[in-house]
Design an enzyme around this catalytic site. Sequence first.
Site, short mmCIF file in Angstrom:
data_model
loop_
_atom_site.label_atom_id
_atom_site.label_comp_id
_atom_site.label_asym_id
_atom_site.label_seq_id
_atom_site.Cartn_x
_atom_site.Cartn_y
_atom_site.Cartn_z
N LYS A 122 -12.60 2.45 -7.67
CA LYS A 122 -12.01 3.61 -8.33
C LYS A 122 -11.04 3.18 -9.43
CE LYS A 122 -12.53 6.62 -4.35
NZ LYS A 122 -11.85 7.29 -3.23
N HIS A 149 -3.06 1.17 8.47
CA HIS A 149 -3.85 1.78 9.54
C HIS A 149 -2.91 2.68 10.35
CE1 HIS A 149 -5.11 -2.41 8.81
NE2 HIS A 149 -6.31 -1.87 8.72
#
Length: 113
Positions: free
Chosen positions: A55, A98
């Site tokens: 991206k 995470h």
Amino acid sequence: MRTGIDIIDISRMTETVAKRILGKEEREIFNGLGNEHRRMEFAAGRFAAKEAFVKASGRKDIEFSKIQFLADDEGRPIPSEELNRLLNNLDLTVSISHEREYAVAVVILFGRG
């Protein structure tokens, strides 16, 4: 400066996907992790980082296995030497996190000099 971000549900990560997207050096780290949940968490974080890289860079022509994020001496993710060569006059910083069922990554690319 260009940025990319991606998030993935860790439960979507499988051993098959991990083997396909991880590069050789990443697979060595992956195989050394203690349990299946930690391995899937690692692979999901790397997948998110690779998506964030695409991206930010717009480079859809690079295989995911060639986009490798390793670790420095303190465990922070860093681009592999091969990825650094592909960056062609750009610097890259990456952050992977995470939390329970999700892994997220941000990549920032910026020009040198």
